[in-house]
Design an enzyme around this catalytic site. Structure first.
Site, PDB file in Angstrom:
ATOM      1  CG  ASP A   1      -1.927  -1.079   1.177  1.00 50.27           C
ATOM      2  OD1 ASP A   1      -2.678  -0.843   0.307  1.00 50.27           O
ATOM      3  OD2 ASP A   1      -2.062  -1.808   2.161  1.00 50.27           O
TER       4      ASP A   1
ATOM      5  N   GLY B   1      -1.335  -4.449   4.095  1.00 51.14           N
ATOM      6  CA  GLY B   1      -2.880  -5.026   4.875  1.00 51.14           C
ATOM      7  C   GLY B   1      -4.074  -4.241   4.332  1.00 51.14           C
TER       8      GLY B   1
ATOM      9  CD  GLU C   1      -0.450  -9.692   2.320  1.00 53.28           C
ATOM     10  OE1 GLU C   1      -1.083  -8.859   1.785  1.00 53.28           O
ATOM     11  OE2 GLU C   1      -0.170  -8.662   3.664  1.00 53.28           O
TER      12      GLU C   1
END
Length: 226
Positions: free
Chosen positions: A89, A100, A108
Protein backbone atom coordinates in the site's frame (compact mmCIF):
# COMPACT_ATOMS: atom_id res chain seq x y z
CA UNK A 1 0.60 7.38 -20.91
CA UNK A 2 0.20 4.06 -19.11
CA UNK A 3 -2.77 3.63 -16.80
CA UNK A 4 -2.32 2.49 -13.21
CA UNK A 5 -3.60 -0.94 -14.20
CA UNK A 6 -1.01 -1.15 -16.98
CA UNK A 7 1.71 -0.12 -14.53
CA UNK A 8 0.62 -2.85 -12.12
CA UNK A 9 0.81 -5.35 -14.97
CA UNK A 10 4.31 -4.12 -15.79
CA UNK A 11 5.40 -4.73 -12.18
CA UNK A 12 3.83 -8.19 -12.15
CA UNK A 13 5.58 -9.08 -15.41
CA UNK A 14 8.93 -8.00 -13.93
CA UNK A 15 8.40 -10.38 -11.01
CA UNK A 16 7.55 -13.19 -13.41
CA UNK A 17 10.97 -12.71 -14.98
CA UNK A 18 12.47 -13.47 -11.55
CA UNK A 19 10.35 -16.61 -11.33
CA UNK A 20 11.74 -17.66 -14.72
CA UNK A 21 15.25 -17.46 -13.23
CA UNK A 22 14.44 -19.83 -10.32
CA UNK A 23 11.74 -22.09 -11.79
CA UNK A 24 12.21 -25.83 -11.42
CA UNK A 25 10.38 -29.00 -10.38
CA UNK A 26 11.30 -28.58 -6.70
CA UNK A 27 10.65 -24.82 -6.49
CA UNK A 28 7.85 -23.28 -4.44
CA UNK A 29 6.82 -19.65 -4.90
CA UNK A 30 5.25 -17.57 -2.13
CA UNK A 31 2.37 -15.42 -3.29
CA UNK A 32 0.79 -12.37 -1.68
CA UNK A 33 -2.64 -10.79 -1.78
CA UNK A 34 -4.09 -7.77 -3.54
CA UNK A 35 -4.77 -6.32 -6.96
CA UNK A 36 -1.14 -6.38 -8.14
CA UNK A 37 -0.59 -9.84 -6.68
CA UNK A 38 -3.67 -11.00 -8.61
CA UNK A 39 -1.96 -9.99 -11.87
CA UNK A 40 1.17 -11.86 -10.79
CA UNK A 41 -0.94 -14.94 -10.06
CA UNK A 42 -2.56 -14.76 -13.48
CA UNK A 43 0.87 -14.63 -15.10
CA UNK A 44 2.14 -17.45 -12.92
CA UNK A 45 -0.32 -19.73 -14.67
CA UNK A 46 2.20 -20.14 -17.51
CA UNK A 47 4.51 -21.89 -15.02
CA UNK A 48 2.01 -24.69 -14.42
CA UNK A 49 3.96 -27.96 -14.50
CA UNK A 50 7.29 -26.16 -14.04
CA UNK A 51 7.01 -25.57 -10.29
CA UNK A 52 6.39 -27.84 -7.33
CA UNK A 53 3.73 -25.41 -6.22
CA UNK A 54 2.87 -22.22 -4.40
CA UNK A 55 2.07 -20.98 -0.91
CA UNK A 56 -0.69 -18.37 -0.65
CA UNK A 57 -1.04 -15.65 1.95
CA UNK A 58 -4.85 -15.66 1.85
CA UNK A 59 -7.83 -17.80 0.96
CA UNK A 60 -8.52 -15.36 -1.88
CA UNK A 61 -5.10 -15.89 -3.45
CA UNK A 62 -5.26 -19.64 -2.86
CA UNK A 63 -8.52 -19.82 -4.79
CA UNK A 64 -7.11 -17.78 -7.67
CA UNK A 65 -3.98 -19.95 -7.84
CA UNK A 66 -6.02 -23.15 -7.76
CA UNK A 67 -8.26 -21.74 -10.49
CA UNK A 68 -5.21 -21.60 -12.73
CA UNK A 69 -4.35 -25.22 -11.93
CA UNK A 70 -1.38 -24.34 -9.72
CA UNK A 71 -0.74 -26.48 -6.67
CA UNK A 72 -1.31 -24.61 -3.40
CA UNK A 73 0.71 -26.08 -0.55
CA UNK A 74 0.28 -25.83 3.22
CA UNK A 75 3.08 -23.71 4.65
CA UNK A 76 3.63 -26.38 7.32
CA UNK A 77 4.84 -28.68 4.55
CA UNK A 78 7.34 -26.14 3.18
CA UNK A 79 10.82 -25.52 4.55
CA UNK A 80 11.93 -22.70 2.25
CA UNK A 81 11.07 -20.74 -0.87
CA UNK A 82 13.38 -18.71 -3.09
CA UNK A 83 11.03 -15.75 -3.38
CA UNK A 84 7.81 -14.30 -2.01
CA UNK A 85 6.04 -11.81 -4.28
CA UNK A 86 3.51 -9.29 -3.01
CA UNK A 87 2.33 -5.73 -3.44
CA UNK A 88 2.31 -2.82 -1.00
CA UNK A 89 0.00 0.00 0.00
CA UNK A 90 3.05 2.20 0.64
CA UNK A 91 6.79 1.63 0.41
CA UNK A 92 9.63 3.98 1.36
CA UNK A 93 13.25 4.19 0.11
CA UNK A 94 14.36 1.84 2.92
CA UNK A 95 11.89 -0.77 1.56
CA UNK A 96 9.79 -0.51 4.70
CA UNK A 97 6.14 -0.96 3.81
CA UNK A 98 2.58 -0.50 4.93
CA UNK A 99 0.47 -3.48 3.90
CA UNK A 100 -2.87 -4.93 4.84
CA UNK A 101 -5.32 -3.01 2.71
CA UNK A 102 -6.67 -6.42 1.69
CA UNK A 103 -6.64 -7.64 5.29
CA UNK A 104 -4.12 -10.46 4.81
CA UNK A 105 -1.23 -8.83 6.71
CA UNK A 106 -0.65 -11.59 9.27
CA UNK A 107 -0.44 -14.42 6.78
CA UNK A 108 1.61 -12.22 4.46
CA UNK A 109 4.22 -11.74 7.20
CA UNK A 110 4.24 -15.44 7.99
CA UNK A 111 4.65 -16.63 4.40
CA UNK A 112 7.23 -13.95 3.63
CA UNK A 113 9.31 -15.05 6.62
CA UNK A 114 9.92 -18.44 5.03
CA UNK A 115 11.18 -17.02 1.72
CA UNK A 116 14.81 -16.16 1.08
CA UNK A 117 13.86 -12.96 -0.77
CA UNK A 118 10.83 -10.70 -0.48
CA UNK A 119 9.95 -9.10 -3.83
CA UNK A 120 7.61 -6.12 -3.64
CA UNK A 121 5.75 -5.23 -6.83
CA UNK A 122 3.94 -1.92 -7.16
CA UNK A 123 3.39 1.08 -9.34
CA UNK A 124 5.43 4.19 -8.63
CA UNK A 125 2.55 5.93 -6.82
CA UNK A 126 3.16 3.63 -3.83
CA UNK A 127 6.69 5.00 -3.25
CA UNK A 128 6.68 7.64 -0.48
CA UNK A 129 9.38 9.47 1.45
CA UNK A 130 7.74 8.63 4.79
CA UNK A 131 5.11 6.02 5.55
CA UNK A 132 1.78 6.99 7.07
CA UNK A 133 -0.53 8.64 4.58
CA UNK A 134 -2.20 5.26 4.05
CA UNK A 135 -4.01 4.27 7.28
CA UNK A 136 -2.10 1.52 9.08
CA UNK A 137 -4.05 -1.76 9.34
CA UNK A 138 -3.79 -3.62 12.64
CA UNK A 139 -5.18 -7.14 13.06
CA UNK A 140 -6.78 -7.50 16.48
CA UNK A 141 -8.40 -10.29 18.49
CA UNK A 142 -12.08 -9.22 18.70
CA UNK A 143 -12.37 -9.15 22.49
CA UNK A 144 -9.44 -6.72 22.65
CA UNK A 145 -10.84 -4.19 20.17
CA UNK A 146 -11.47 -1.32 22.59
CA UNK A 147 -8.34 -1.93 24.69
CA UNK A 148 -6.16 -1.97 21.58
CA UNK A 149 -7.91 1.12 20.20
CA UNK A 150 -7.07 2.99 23.38
CA UNK A 151 -3.44 1.92 23.10
CA UNK A 152 -3.26 3.07 19.50
CA UNK A 153 -4.83 6.40 20.44
CA UNK A 154 -2.14 6.92 23.06
CA UNK A 155 0.41 6.58 20.24
CA UNK A 156 -1.27 9.46 18.44
CA UNK A 157 -3.33 7.36 16.06
CA UNK A 158 -7.00 7.53 15.15
CA UNK A 159 -8.19 3.92 14.97
CA UNK A 160 -11.36 2.98 13.11
CA UNK A 161 -12.96 -0.45 12.86
CA UNK A 162 -13.04 -1.86 9.33
CA UNK A 163 -16.76 -2.48 9.31
CA UNK A 164 -18.04 -5.86 8.19
CA UNK A 165 -14.57 -7.33 7.65
CA UNK A 166 -13.22 -10.50 9.26
CA UNK A 167 -9.72 -11.78 8.47
CA UNK A 168 -8.99 -15.33 7.34
CA UNK A 169 -7.89 -15.88 10.96
CA UNK A 170 -11.27 -14.81 12.37
CA UNK A 171 -10.06 -11.45 13.66
CA UNK A 172 -10.92 -7.79 13.07
CA UNK A 173 -8.95 -4.93 11.51
CA UNK A 174 -8.45 -1.48 12.98
CA UNK A 175 -7.29 1.04 10.39
CA UNK A 176 -5.19 3.71 12.09
CA UNK A 177 -4.86 7.19 10.60
CA UNK A 178 -2.73 10.05 11.86
CA UNK A 179 0.36 8.15 12.98
CA UNK A 180 3.76 9.80 12.66
CA UNK A 181 6.02 7.04 11.36
CA UNK A 182 9.53 8.41 11.72
CA UNK A 183 10.85 5.10 13.07
CA UNK A 184 8.96 2.35 11.26
CA UNK A 185 10.76 -0.63 12.88
CA UNK A 186 10.34 0.87 16.35
CA UNK A 187 6.66 1.62 15.85
CA UNK A 188 6.07 -1.86 14.44
CA UNK A 189 7.49 -3.42 17.59
CA UNK A 190 5.58 -1.03 19.88
CA UNK A 191 2.23 -1.77 18.24
CA UNK A 192 2.85 -5.51 18.05
CA UNK A 193 3.56 -5.49 21.81
CA UNK A 194 0.07 -4.17 22.64
CA UNK A 195 -1.88 -7.10 24.17
CA UNK A 196 -4.56 -8.23 21.73
CA UNK A 197 -2.69 -7.17 18.59
CA UNK A 198 -1.97 -10.08 16.27
CA UNK A 199 0.27 -7.94 14.08
CA UNK A 200 0.27 -4.54 12.43
CA UNK A 201 0.67 -3.71 8.77
CA UNK A 202 4.15 -2.24 9.13
CA UNK A 203 6.67 -4.44 7.34
CA UNK A 204 9.84 -2.77 8.58
CA UNK A 205 11.54 -5.18 10.98
CA UNK A 206 11.57 -7.47 7.94
CA UNK A 207 10.91 -5.34 4.88
CA UNK A 208 11.26 -6.10 1.20
CA UNK A 209 14.59 -7.22 -0.23
CA UNK A 210 13.78 -5.94 -3.71
CA UNK A 211 11.13 -3.51 -4.97
CA UNK A 212 10.07 -3.56 -8.61
CA UNK A 213 8.31 -0.25 -9.17
CA UNK A 214 6.58 0.33 -12.48
CA UNK A 215 7.00 3.82 -13.96
CA UNK A 216 6.11 5.48 -17.24
CA UNK A 217 9.75 4.87 -18.24
CA UNK A 218 9.93 1.20 -17.25
CA UNK A 219 10.79 -0.72 -14.09
CA UNK A 220 12.67 1.03 -11.32
CA UNK A 221 14.45 -1.53 -9.14
CA UNK A 222 15.29 -0.76 -5.52
CA UNK A 223 17.28 -3.10 -3.28
CA UNK A 224 17.54 -3.09 0.48
CA UNK A 225 20.66 -1.34 1.70
CA UNK A 226 23.13 -3.50 3.56
Amino acid sequence: MLTQQELKQQAADAALELVEQVAGPDVIIGVGTGSTADLFIDGLACFKGRLRGTVASSERSAARLAGHGLAVLDLNDVQSMPIYVDGADEIDPNLHMIKGGGGALTREKIVASVARRYICIADESKLVERLGRFPLPVEVIPMARNAVARGLSRLGGQPALREGFVTDNGNIILDVAGLSIADAPGLEKTINDIPGVVTCGLFALAGADVALLATQDGIRRLERRG
